[in-house]
Design a protein around this motif. Structure first.
Motif, PDB file in Angstrom:
ATOM      1  N   SER A  35       0.906  -1.333   0.014  1.00 44.57           N
ATOM      2  CA  SER A  35      -0.112   0.243  -0.152  1.00 44.57           C
ATOM      3  C   SER A  35       0.867   1.140  -0.060  1.00 44.57           C
ATOM      4  CB  SER A  35      -0.788   0.012   1.348  1.00 44.57           C
ATOM      5  OG  SER A  35      -1.084   1.456   1.841  1.00 44.57           O
ATOM      6  N   LEU A  99     -13.381  -1.288  -0.960  1.00 49.74           N
ATOM      7  CA  LEU A  99     -13.047  -0.411  -2.298  1.00 49.74           C
ATOM      8  C   LEU A  99     -12.795   1.000  -1.779  1.00 49.74           C
ATOM      9  CD1 LEU A  99     -12.488  -0.195  -5.083  1.00 49.74           C
ATOM     10  CD2 LEU A  99     -15.072   0.498  -5.578  1.00 49.74           C
ATOM     11  N   ALA A 102      -9.421   0.583   0.209  1.00 46.44           N
ATOM     12  CA  ALA A 102      -8.510   0.219  -0.705  1.00 46.44           C
ATOM     13  C   ALA A 102      -8.002   1.662  -1.379  1.00 46.44           C
ATOM     14  CB  ALA A 102      -8.829  -0.793  -2.044  1.00 46.44           C
ATOM     15  N   ASP A 103      -8.835   2.293  -2.063  1.00 45.78           N
ATOM     16  CA  ASP A 103      -8.643   3.348  -2.857  1.00 45.78           C
ATOM     17  C   ASP A 103      -7.933   4.462  -1.801  1.00 45.78           C
ATOM     18  OD1 ASP A 103      -8.824   5.398  -4.628  1.00 45.78           O
ATOM     19  OD2 ASP A 103     -10.334   6.579  -3.518  1.00 45.78           O
ATOM     20  N   ASP A 106      -4.347   2.697  -0.974  1.00 45.32           N
ATOM     21  CA  ASP A 106      -3.339   2.625  -2.287  1.00 45.32           C
ATOM     22  C   ASP A 106      -2.619   3.802  -2.688  1.00 45.32           C
ATOM     23  OD1 ASP A 106      -3.884   1.239  -5.711  1.00 45.32           O
ATOM     24  OD2 ASP A 106      -2.235   0.842  -4.160  1.00 45.32           O
ATOM     25  N   TYR A 109      -3.541   5.259  -8.492  1.00 42.00           N
ATOM     26  CA  TYR A 109      -4.357   4.265  -9.131  1.00 42.00           C
ATOM     27  C   TYR A 109      -3.452   3.707 -10.182  1.00 42.00           C
ATOM     28  CZ  TYR A 109      -8.145   6.679  -7.473  1.00 42.00           C
ATOM     29  OH  TYR A 109      -9.227   7.128  -6.487  1.00 42.00           O
TER      30      TYR A 109
ATOM     31  N   VAL B 230      -7.818  -2.756  -5.374  1.00 42.31           N
ATOM     32  CA  VAL B 230      -8.730  -1.883  -5.851  1.00 42.31           C
ATOM     33  C   VAL B 230      -9.514  -2.555  -7.114  1.00 42.31           C
ATOM     34  CG1 VAL B 230      -9.110   0.302  -7.071  1.00 42.31           C
ATOM     35  CG2 VAL B 230      -7.729   0.323  -5.072  1.00 42.31           C
ATOM     36  N   THR B 231      -8.538  -3.321  -7.783  1.00 40.17           N
ATOM     37  CA  THR B 231      -9.013  -3.987  -8.831  1.00 40.17           C
ATOM     38  C   THR B 231      -9.983  -4.928  -8.634  1.00 40.17           C
ATOM     39  OG1 THR B 231      -6.989  -3.592 -10.101  1.00 40.17           O
ATOM     40  CG2 THR B 231      -8.324  -5.177 -11.163  1.00 40.17           C
ATOM     41  N   CYS B 233     -11.621  -5.508  -5.932  1.00 41.93           N
ATOM     42  CA  CYS B 233     -12.855  -4.796  -5.367  1.00 41.93           C
ATOM     43  C   CYS B 233     -13.938  -4.505  -6.434  1.00 41.93           C
ATOM     44  CB  CYS B 233     -12.593  -3.682  -4.477  1.00 41.93           C
ATOM     45  SG  CYS B 233     -11.812  -4.232  -2.860  1.00 41.93           S
ATOM     46  N   VAL B 234     -13.303  -3.644  -7.623  1.00 41.72           N
ATOM     47  CA  VAL B 234     -13.982  -3.150  -8.464  1.00 41.72           C
ATOM     48  C   VAL B 234     -14.417  -4.440  -9.388  1.00 41.72           C
ATOM     49  CG1 VAL B 234     -14.108  -2.209 -10.988  1.00 41.72           C
ATOM     50  CG2 VAL B 234     -13.037  -1.149  -8.810  1.00 41.72           C
ATOM     51  N   LEU B 254     -12.866   5.956  -9.223  1.00 45.99           N
ATOM     52  CA  LEU B 254     -13.364   5.060  -8.761  1.00 45.99           C
ATOM     53  C   LEU B 254     -14.789   4.612  -9.679  1.00 45.99           C
ATOM     54  CD1 LEU B 254     -12.679   3.982  -5.293  1.00 45.99           C
ATOM     55  CD2 LEU B 254     -11.544   3.229  -7.106  1.00 45.99           C
TER      56      LEU B 254
END
Lengths: 122, 633
Positions: A35, A99, A102-103, A106, A109, B230-231, B233-234, B254
Motif C-alpha cells: 500500500s 473499495l 483500498a482507494d 493505495d 491508481y 482496488v481491481t 474490489c471493482v 473509482l
C-alpha cells in the motif's frame, strides 16, 4: 510483538495495523508496503510517528474491513512471484467499504489496469 | 501357430485355399485394376495370390521367431527390444495366446512404454503440459501408454474388429482405443466418450484456457500475478452490481473505473445505469451505451441537471427525440463526446450548436455516418467561440471545405481529425498558420495525401505541442520528418504516433529510393528531440527504419526515462538485440509491441515488462531481473 527480529535497516520486520474499533493486525512490513499510503507512513525519512513506532492507526477503517486488507497483504505477498493466481474472495457486502479503504490505502491508481485497449485513445 | 486368419485388406476377395476361414461366395464387384494386374492376369498370374503368399510367409517367419522366444527367455530379452512384429497383431489374437505369451507381451509393452517415456518428444510434451508433481505420475504413465497404443494400432483405412462388440468396422484416424488397447467401433467409442468424456476433456482444456487468459491479459496490459486490491474490489462489485443500490460517496475516478468494467462486461443497462446518475455530480461517462434507450438519456438531464461533462459511447439511441429534450432543458454542457449517434440529423446539430454551443469547451463526434458535415463546422467559430477541444472521428461527410473553418477557432488547443473523405494539404496548413502556436494536441488520422508542407507548417508554428499523430501517409518524406524534429522550438513531446507513414510499392517492397515515410533520419531526429519526455511512441509499419538506426537510438548510455509504451510492430529490422537494448534504455517501459518483427525470436523479458506479439505460439517468456528471482510463463 515481533519487534525482536529486525530487518536490514534496524526496522522491525512486522508492523501493526490498528482499526477504528481497536482490532490489531500484525503483518510483515514488506507485505504492508504494497500500500502506497502505508509505505509513506512507515518511511523512516517521513518523520511520521508511525515510522518510529511501527503502529498504524486507521480511524476510518473498522476491524472487519481491516482484516480483509491484512488478508490481502498476505495474499499478495505470498503470490508475489507467481503467474497464475486465483483471485481473492471478496464478500459482496464488503465490496464498497473495502473499495473505499483500498482507494485510501493505495495512494495511486493503476490506470494501466483499466479495461485495457477498450479505453485507450478516448 | 498358424491357425489365425489375418483380416483381409479391404477390397480384396478371399481366395480359395488360403487359410481355413469359411468361404464366402466370390462377388463380381471389384475395385479398379492396375495395368500391371491386368497384364499379370493375362499371363495367368494372380496379384492376390502373390500377396496371400507373401503374408503367409511373413506369418510363418513370425511364428518361428516366437517359438524360439518361448524356448529361451534370455535370448528373448534381446529380440523384444523391437516390439514391432508383435504390434502388427491386435486383440483378436490375444484371446488365443497362452499365459506365457501374454506375460511376454506385457513385458514387451512395458519396455516400449519406458522407451517412449525416455524419448525426447515425450519429454518435450511433458514439459509443455507440466506433469511434474507426484500426483501427475499416473497421468504420465497414461500419456505414455496412449502414445504406445497409438503406435501399434492398425493404420487408418484398414478393417478391424471392435474390441468390445466384435463388429467389423473401418479404422479411421479418429478411432479410439478401448480398455485393453484394441480399437473400438464408432458406436462403442461414443458410449465410452459419454462415460468418461466430460471429465477427461475438461482437464485437458483447463490448462489451455488458463494460458490463453494469461496472454489475453498481457494484451490488455495486465501483468500476470496478484491483482491490486482496488481491481479485485471493482471486479467483485461489477459481479454483484445487481445487489448494489447506491455507490454512496465513491470518488469519481473509482466510479469511472466501475463504469469501464461494467461496460466491458456488457452489464450496463437501464437498471445499472441508475447507479451512475448521481444528482450532485457533474460528469457521466458511459463506455458502452448500446443497451440504453432514448428514455435513459432523457433521464440524465432530468436527474443530473448540473451535468457539465457528458461522454457516451455507442449511443445509438441518442436520437432527435433526446436532442430535442436536451435543447429544452437548462443543461449547460462543457464537454460533449458522443460516439455512434447516427440518428441525430443535421438540423438538430445546428440547433444544438446554436443553443448550447456558447458553453461548449470540448466537442467530440465519432461515427455519425451521413450527419455532421461542413455546414456544422462552418457554424462552430461563430457559435462555439470557447471551443478548446475538437475531435471529429470516422466521419463520412466532412471535406476540405469544412476543415478550412477550423482555422477560425481562436481558442483551439486540441484538434483531432479522422475523416473518410480524402483531404488535401492547404486547409491543414491554414489551420496550423492560425491556431498552430496554441495547439497542444494535433492528431491527423489516415491523411494519405498531405505533403511535406504540413510538417513545415508544424515546425514553424507549433510551440506547445505535446501530442502529435500523423498516420497512414504515403507522401511525407524522411527528410521532412528529420527537419521537423531538428531545431524545433517546440519543447519535447510526450506522445508521438506516426504509424503507417511509409513507402508502399508492391513490386519492390524493400526499396525506398526517394526516402518516403518515417525512416532512419526522421526516427533518429525524433528521439533526439523528444526522447527525454516521450511517454508513448507508435511507429508501427515504418518499415524502412534501419537496424543501425535502432542500434544508435537505443545504444548504451542513452536513457529514455519516461517511455512506457512503444509499438514497433512490422518494423522489419527490429531483432532480439534491439529489443534487449530497448529494455536497457527504457527503464520504465511497460509494454512493447513487436507483431510481425521476425527478427525477434528468443528474447529475455525482464520482470514487470510485457512484450507483445512475439512470433511463436507460446507467447512471451518472462525471466528474472537483477532484483527479483526469475519466473517463466
Amino acid at each position: 510483538m515481533a519487534t525482536s527480529t529486525n530487518g536490514p535497516q534496524g526496522l522491525s520486520k512486522c508492523v501493526t495495523l490498528v482499526s477504528s474499533d481497536g482490532f490489531e493486525f500484525v503483518v510483515l512490513r514488506e507485505a504492508a508496503c504494497k500500500s502506497g499510503a502505508i509505505k509513506r507512513m512507515l518511511d523512516p525519512k517521513s518523520n511520521f510517528a508511525e515510522s518510529t513506532t511501527g503502529r498504524c492507526v486507521f480511524e476510518e477503517i473498522n476491524g472487519i474491513i481491516l482484516e480483509k486488507v491484512a488478508e490481502y497483504f498476505c495474499y499478495s505477498y505470498k503470490n508475489r512471484n507467481t503467474e497464475q493466481v486465483p483471485d481473492m474472495e471478496i464478500p459482496p457486502e464488503l465490496c464498497l467499504e473495502l473499495l473505499m479503504a483500498a482507494d485510501y490505502l493505495d495512494g495511486e491508481y493503476e490506470y494501466c489496469q483499466l479495461s485495457g485497449h477498450l479505453l485507450t485513445d478516448y | 501357430m498358424l491357425n489365425r486368419n489375418p483380416p483381409p485388406p479391404p477390397g480384396q476377395a478371399p481366395v480359395a485355399g488360403a487359410g481355413g476361414g469359411p468361404r464366402r461366395p466370390t462377388r463380381q464387384i471389384r475395385g479398379p485394376h492396375s495395368a500391371l494386374t491386368d497384364f499379370l492376369a493375362s499371363h495367368n498370374i494372380s496379384a492376390n495370390q502373390i500377396r496371400q503368399d507373401a503374408m503367409a510367409r511373413r506369418a510363418a517367419a513370425l511364428a518361428s521367431q516366437q517359438d524360439e522366444g518361448d524356448g529361451d527367455e534370455n535370448e528373448d530379452e534381446g529380440s523384444t527390444s523391437s516390439p514391432l512384429p508383435e504390434l502388427a497383431s491386435t486383440s483378436s489374437r490375444r484371446k488365443k495366446e497362452t499365459k506365457a505369451q501374454s506375460e511376454k507381451r506385457k513385458k514387451g509393452e512395458e519396455k516400449a512404454i519406458a522407451k517412449i517415456k525416455a524419448s525426447k518428444k515425450f519429454q518435450r510434451q511433458k514439459r509443455m503440459y507440466g506433469y511434474d508433481s507426484d500426483e501427475d505420475m499416473s497421468d504420465e504413465d497414461e500419456a505414455a501408454r496412449a502414445i504406445f497404443e497409438e503406435s501399434m494400432a492398425p493404420l487408418p483405412g484398414q478393417m478391424e474388429n471392435c474390441e468390445l462388440c466384435d463388429t467389423r468396422f473401418t479404422v479411421t484416424a479418429y478411432s479410439r482405443s478401448g480398455p485393453d488397447g484394441g480399437l473400438l467401433c464408432l458406436k462403442c467409442t461414443k458410449e465410452l466418450d459419454k462415460e468418461e468424456g466430460a471429465a477427461r476433456k475438461k482437464r485437458k482444456t483447463a490448462a489451455g484456457k488458463q494460458r490463453r487468459q494469461l496472454q489475453s491479459n498481457l494484451l490488455d496490459g495486465i501483468y500476470p500475478g496478484a491483482k491490486g486490491l482496488v481491481t479485485l474490489c471493482v471486479e467483485a462489485l461489477a459481479r454483484n452490481v445487481d445487489q448494489a443500490e447506491d455507490f454512496g460517496d465513491l470518488p469519481a475516478p473509482l466510479v469511472d473505473r466501475l463504469a469501464a468494467i461494467l461496460s466491458k462486461k456488457r452489464l450496463l443497462n437501464s437498471t445499472t445505469f441508475d447507479l451512475f446518475l448521481r444528482p450532485h455530480n457533474d460528469t457521466i461517462t458511459v463506455y458502452d451505451a448500446a443497451k440504453l434507450k432514448s428514455d435513459d438519456y432523457i433521464r440524465i438531464f432530468q436527474i443530473v441537471p448540473k451535468i457539465k461533462h457528458l461522454r457516451l459511447r455507442n449511443a445509438i439511441q441518442f436520437k432527435n427525440k433526446v436532442m430535442d429534450h436536451l435543447l429544452a432543458t437548462t443543461v449547460e454542457l462543457e464537454t460533449f463526446s458522443i460516439h455512434g449517434a447516427n440518428l441525430i440529423d443535421d438540423e438538430r446539430w445546428n440547433n444544438f450548436l446554436a443553443k448550447k454551443g456558447s458553453h461548449l469547451k470540448a466537442l467530440k463526434v465519432y461515427y455519425t455516418d451521413g450527419h455532421f458535415g461542413d455546414e456544422q463546422l462552418e457554424l462552430l467559430p461563430e457559435l462555439c467561440p470557447g471551443l478548446e477541444r475538437l475531435k471529429i472521428s470516422h466521419n463520412q461527410k466532412v471535406t476540405d471545405k469544412g476543415i478550412a473553418h477550423i482555422a477560425s477557432l481562436a481558442n483551439l488547443q486540441h484538434l483531432s481529425l479522422e475523416l473518410y473523405k480524402p483531404t488535401s494539404t492547404p486547409p491543414y496548413v491554414d489551420i496550423l498558420n492560425s491556431v498552430g502556436p496554441t495547439l497542444r494536441t494535433l492528431s491527423l488520422g489516415t491523411v494519405s495525401r498531405i505533403d511535406d508542407s504540413v510538417l513545415e507548417a508544424i515546425h514553424e508554428n507549433c510551440q506547445n505541442l505535446s501530442k502529435l499523430r500523423i498516420t497512414g501517409n504515403e507522401i511525407l518524406t524522411d527528410k521532412a520528418f528529420a527537419s521537423l524534429f531538428t531545431n524545433w522550438y517546440n519543447p519535447p513531446l510526450a506522445y508521438i504516433d506516426l504509424h503507417k507513414c511509409r513507402h508502399i510499392d508492391a513490386t519492390s517492397p524493400r526499396e525506398n529510393p526517394d526516402g518516403i515515410g518515417l525512416c532512419s533520419l526522421g526516427f533518429e531526429a525524433l528521439m533526439a528531440h523528444s526522447g527525454s519526455t516521450l511517454k508513448q511512441l507508435n511507429i508501427h509499419s515504418c518499415r524502412h527504419i534501419s537496424l543501425e538506426s535502432f542500434e544508435t537510438v537505443f545504444a548504451p548510455g542513452k536513457i529514455y526515462p519516461e517511455l512506457t509504451k512503444m509499438n514497433l510492430s512490422f518494423c522489419r529490422n527490429v531483432n532480439d538485440f534491439v529489443v534487449g537494448c530497448i529494455f536497457r534504455a527504457c527503464p520504465n517501459i511497460k509494454t512493447l509491441e513487436v507483431f510481425g518483427d521476425f527478427g525477434v525470436k528468443d528474447v529475455r523479458v525482464p520482470k514487470g515488462k510485457i512484450l507483445i506479439g512475439v512470433p511463436n505460439a507460446m507467447g512471451m517468456q518472462i525471466e528474472g531481473t537483477e532484483q527479483d528471482e526469475g519466473r517463466i510463463i
